[in-house]
Design a protein around this motif. Structure first.
Motif, PDB file in Angstrom:
ATOM      1  N   VAL A 192       0.812  -1.194   0.023  1.00 19.52           N
ATOM      2  CA  VAL A 192       0.110   0.068  -0.115  1.00 19.52           C
ATOM      3  C   VAL A 192       0.756   1.427   0.086  1.00 19.52           C
ATOM      4  O   VAL A 192       0.385   2.321  -0.398  1.00 19.52           O
ATOM      5  CB  VAL A 192      -1.039   0.006   1.405  1.00 19.52           C
ATOM      6  N   ASP A 193       2.027   1.150   0.537  1.00 20.28           N
ATOM      7  CA  ASP A 193       2.851   2.388   0.696  1.00 20.28           C
ATOM      8  C   ASP A 193       3.710   2.644  -0.778  1.00 20.28           C
ATOM      9  O   ASP A 193       4.305   3.565  -0.898  1.00 20.28           O
ATOM     10  CB  ASP A 193       3.876   2.234   1.652  1.00 20.28           C
ATOM     11  N   GLU A 194       3.400   1.533  -1.522  1.00 14.03           N
ATOM     12  CA  GLU A 194       3.769   1.914  -3.092  1.00 14.03           C
ATOM     13  C   GLU A 194       2.639   2.334  -3.792  1.00 14.03           C
ATOM     14  O   GLU A 194       2.850   3.062  -4.901  1.00 14.03           O
ATOM     15  CB  GLU A 194       4.441   0.540  -3.706  1.00 14.03           C
ATOM     16  N   PHE A 195       1.662   2.122  -3.625  1.00 11.65           N
ATOM     17  CA  PHE A 195       0.282   2.443  -4.355  1.00 11.65           C
ATOM     18  C   PHE A 195      -0.221   3.676  -3.955  1.00 11.65           C
ATOM     19  O   PHE A 195      -0.334   4.815  -4.812  1.00 11.65           O
ATOM     20  CB  PHE A 195      -0.953   1.577  -3.892  1.00 11.65           C
ATOM     21  N   LEU A 196       0.066   4.274  -2.946  1.00 10.91           N
ATOM     22  CA  LEU A 196      -0.303   5.585  -2.649  1.00 10.91           C
ATOM     23  C   LEU A 196       0.391   6.843  -3.367  1.00 10.91           C
ATOM     24  O   LEU A 196      -0.162   7.648  -3.881  1.00 10.91           O
ATOM     25  CB  LEU A 196      -0.303   5.754  -0.929  1.00 10.91           C
ATOM     26  N   PRO A 197       1.579   6.638  -3.206  1.00 11.61           N
ATOM     27  CA  PRO A 197       2.726   7.391  -3.791  1.00 11.61           C
ATOM     28  C   PRO A 197       2.403   7.639  -5.529  1.00 11.61           C
ATOM     29  O   PRO A 197       2.566   8.653  -6.275  1.00 11.61           O
ATOM     30  CB  PRO A 197       3.997   7.502  -3.507  1.00 11.61           C
ATOM     31  N   ALA A 198       1.856   6.460  -5.878  1.00  7.97           N
ATOM     32  CA  ALA A 198       2.045   6.481  -7.370  1.00  7.97           C
ATOM     33  C   ALA A 198       0.769   7.196  -7.865  1.00  7.97           C
ATOM     34  O   ALA A 198       0.499   7.547  -8.951  1.00  7.97           O
ATOM     35  CB  ALA A 198       1.768   5.025  -7.651  1.00  7.97           C
ATOM     36  N   LEU A 199      -0.248   7.548  -6.868  1.00  2.64           N
ATOM     37  CA  LEU A 199      -1.354   8.467  -7.217  1.00  2.64           C
ATOM     38  C   LEU A 199      -1.198  10.027  -7.278  1.00  2.64           C
ATOM     39  O   LEU A 199      -1.923  10.744  -7.595  1.00  2.64           O
ATOM     40  CB  LEU A 199      -2.499   7.973  -6.303  1.00  2.64           C
ATOM     41  N   TYR A 200       0.202  10.298  -7.036  1.00  2.00           N
ATOM     42  CA  TYR A 200       0.469  11.795  -6.842  1.00  2.00           C
ATOM     43  C   TYR A 200       1.735  12.150  -7.403  1.00  2.00           C
ATOM     44  O   TYR A 200       2.290  13.096  -7.511  1.00  2.00           O
ATOM     45  CB  TYR A 200       0.193  12.530  -5.302  1.00  2.00           C
ATOM     46  N   ALA A 201       2.736  11.157  -7.503  1.00  4.59           N
ATOM     47  CA  ALA A 201       4.033  11.138  -7.962  1.00  4.59           C
ATOM     48  C   ALA A 201       4.497  10.315  -8.963  1.00  4.59           C
ATOM     49  O   ALA A 201       3.578   9.348  -9.074  1.00  4.59           O
ATOM     50  CB  ALA A 201       4.813  11.304  -6.845  1.00  4.59           C
ATOM     51  N   THR A 202       5.551  10.391  -9.739  1.00  4.24           N
ATOM     52  CA  THR A 202       5.820   9.336 -10.666  1.00  4.24           C
ATOM     53  C   THR A 202       6.634   8.241  -9.713  1.00  4.24           C
ATOM     54  O   THR A 202       7.637   8.394  -9.183  1.00  4.24           O
ATOM     55  CB  THR A 202       7.039  10.188 -11.618  1.00  4.24           C
ATOM     56  N   HIS A 203       5.991   6.775  -9.964  1.00  5.99           N
ATOM     57  CA  HIS A 203       6.635   5.818  -9.372  1.00  5.99           C
ATOM     58  C   HIS A 203       7.811   5.480 -10.067  1.00  5.99           C
ATOM     59  O   HIS A 203       7.985   5.717 -11.284  1.00  5.99           O
ATOM     60  CB  HIS A 203       5.693   4.814  -9.419  1.00  5.99           C
ATOM     61  N   PRO A 204       8.697   4.883  -9.265  1.00  6.81           N
ATOM     62  CA  PRO A 204      10.165   4.475 -10.034  1.00  6.81           C
ATOM     63  C   PRO A 204       9.837   3.350 -10.980  1.00  6.81           C
ATOM     64  O   PRO A 204      10.884   3.106 -12.088  1.00  6.81           O
ATOM     65  CB  PRO A 204      10.914   3.814  -8.774  1.00  6.81           C
ATOM     66  N   ARG A 205       8.595   2.613 -10.798  1.00  9.56           N
ATOM     67  CA  ARG A 205       8.602   1.572 -11.889  1.00  9.56           C
ATOM     68  C   ARG A 205       7.424   1.806 -12.985  1.00  9.56           C
ATOM     69  O   ARG A 205       6.447   2.089 -12.731  1.00  9.56           O
ATOM     70  CB  ARG A 205       7.990   0.342 -11.203  1.00  9.56           C
ATOM     71  N   PRO A 206       7.929   1.869 -14.405  1.00 13.31           N
ATOM     72  CA  PRO A 206       6.951   2.216 -15.223  1.00 13.31           C
ATOM     73  C   PRO A 206       5.741   1.478 -15.449  1.00 13.31           C
ATOM     74  O   PRO A 206       4.768   2.199 -15.713  1.00 13.31           O
ATOM     75  CB  PRO A 206       8.066   1.974 -16.778  1.00 13.31           C
ATOM     76  N   ASP A 207       5.956   0.053 -14.982  1.00 15.18           N
ATOM     77  CA  ASP A 207       4.382  -0.634 -15.096  1.00 15.18           C
ATOM     78  C   ASP A 207       3.605   0.032 -13.973  1.00 15.18           C
ATOM     79  O   ASP A 207       2.458  -0.193 -14.251  1.00 15.18           O
ATOM     80  CB  ASP A 207       4.773  -2.145 -14.821  1.00 15.18           C
ATOM     81  N   ILE A 208       3.992   0.413 -12.922  1.00 12.86           N
ATOM     82  CA  ILE A 208       3.168   0.807 -11.943  1.00 12.86           C
ATOM     83  C   ILE A 208       2.505   2.312 -12.252  1.00 12.86           C
ATOM     84  O   ILE A 208       1.304   2.434 -12.124  1.00 12.86           O
ATOM     85  CB  ILE A 208       3.857   0.971 -10.601  1.00 12.86           C
ATOM     86  N   ASN A 209       3.161   2.781 -13.202  1.00 10.15           N
ATOM     87  CA  ASN A 209       2.735   4.269 -13.632  1.00 10.15           C
ATOM     88  C   ASN A 209       1.722   4.197 -14.766  1.00 10.15           C
ATOM     89  O   ASN A 209       0.575   4.621 -14.906  1.00 10.15           O
ATOM     90  CB  ASN A 209       3.814   5.106 -14.036  1.00 10.15           C
ATOM     91  N   GLN A 210       2.007   3.028 -15.535  1.00  9.89           N
ATOM     92  CA  GLN A 210       0.662   2.595 -16.405  1.00  9.89           C
ATOM     93  C   GLN A 210      -0.463   2.008 -15.671  1.00  9.89           C
ATOM     94  O   GLN A 210      -1.511   2.373 -15.927  1.00  9.89           O
ATOM     95  CB  GLN A 210       1.375   1.363 -17.288  1.00  9.89           C
ATOM     96  N   LEU A 211      -0.366   1.318 -14.596  1.00 10.87           N
ATOM     97  CA  LEU A 211      -1.383   0.637 -14.209  1.00 10.87           C
ATOM     98  C   LEU A 211      -2.294   1.635 -13.459  1.00 10.87           C
ATOM     99  O   LEU A 211      -3.582   1.670 -13.341  1.00 10.87           O
ATOM    100  CB  LEU A 211      -0.763  -0.206 -12.944  1.00 10.87           C
TER     101      LEU A 211
END
Length: 326
Positions: free
Chosen positions: A249-268
């Motif tokens: 969950v602490d990888e999911f939340l920041p992906a909703l307001y910042a660029t995540h290090p993983r491209p697949d998560i940004n796409q998701l």
């Protein structure tokens, strides 16, 4: 009498199989919260139970795991080969995370233990270590627990919520400071979705300007031991359908307001609602906390294996109960 934080409900997520000391500590937190808002001890989903003799496909009804969380050695090698590294004066490595032409370029700094002699080995969160394993049972249980809290808050119609895990440290000054900062946001008519009251940051974190004295626009942040959600934040998170693709969950939340290090998560998350995120970070020296040095967060997370306790002159003592809701 202590002044309440208007419209806020407190949750303390607690795993029942924790030692008696941890449960007593969780109830102490509830006692502190109860002076300022309605609060409840929330039974966490135990990740060990999820995988104890059952297939991972049958985690919990209506919850599914994000199957692509674990990066294969081939994918890691693909990223290694695609990454362009530039030495920087601070010893960090700049990584171009472009994996293929159809994935948008991610401009982010990461410290990679295995990639460069100048990398710093004390950074916990890095691509080639934390992402080359499956989601752990504990991470599954934690993510589901937080999602269940969001759902409970939605069903109660909460105006805002304060979500704490049972391994936090705080002191009595925290509530007055929090109340003043929330009043400042209200006076500014500033709309927010999530506020980190404690977090971990890394070299890839790029925070923004201060909105109030101690609250600033949040860059990529990790840890979910202490955060607030507004009513709009609760609605946005449930609209995301996180239960369909569980990962930490602490990888999911920041992906909703910042660029995540993983491209697949940004796409998701590319088509999901975006959060307006703030983080508590004291300007200047910060607060001297007994046994913890100088802290810039409002609420801290204990080091693994450390003693529990609230840093306050007059502690709260409660007898453990099966259910506790105030």
């Amino acid at each position: 009498a202590d002044e309440e934080i208007d419209g806020c409900r407190g949750y303390v997520i607690h795993l029942n199989r924790r030692l008696h000391q941890r449960r007593s500590h969780a109830l102490n937190i509830i006692g502190s919260l109860a002076c300022h808002m309605p609060a409840q001890l929330f039974k966490a989903t135990d990740g060990e139970d999820l995988v104890n003799g059952i297939d991972v496909d049958d985690l919990v009804e209506d919850y599914n795991l994000y199957r692509s969380w674990e990066l294969s050695e081939e994918k890691i090698q693909e990223i290694r080969e695609a990454a362009t590294k530039e030495s920087q004066s601070d010893g960090r490595v700049r990584v171009d995370m472009r994996v293929s032409e159809d994935i948008e370029d991610v401009d982010v700094e990461l410290v990679l233990e295995e990639c460069d002699a100048g990398a710093k080995p004390d950074i916990k969160h890095n691509l080639f270590k934390d992402y080359r394993r499956p989601v752990t049972p504990g991470e599954m249980g934690c993510a589901i627990s937080h999602h269940r809290v969001w759902t409970d808050a939605y069903e109660r119609g909460c105006e805002s919520v304060l979500i704490l895990e049972d391994d936090i440290l705080l002191d009595v000054r925290s509530w007055d400071e929090l109340r003043e900062e929330l009043k400042a946001l209200q006076a500014l008519e500033y709309e927010w979705d999530i506020i980190y009251l404690g977090r971990q940051i890394g070299p890839h974190t790029q925070d923004g300007e201060y909105i109030t004295t101690n609250l600033r626009l949040a860059g990529l942040s990790h840890c979910t031991h202490a955060y607030m959600l507004s009513n709009s934040g609760i609605h946005k998170l449930l609209e995301c359908g996180f239960h369909r693709f569980i990962f930490p969950v602490d990888e999911f939340l920041p992906a909703l307001y910042a660029t995540h290090p993983r491209p697949d998560i940004n796409q998701l998350v590319s088509n999901l609602p975006k959060l307006k995120a703030l983080a508590w970070q004291v300007q200047g020296k910060g607060r001297q906390v007994r046994g913890w040095g100088c802290q810039k967060a409002l609420i801290w997370q204990q080091a693994m294996g450390s003693d529990t306790g609230l840093d306050m002159d007059d502690g709260y003592e409660f007898e453990p109960q099966d259910d506790y809701d105030v």
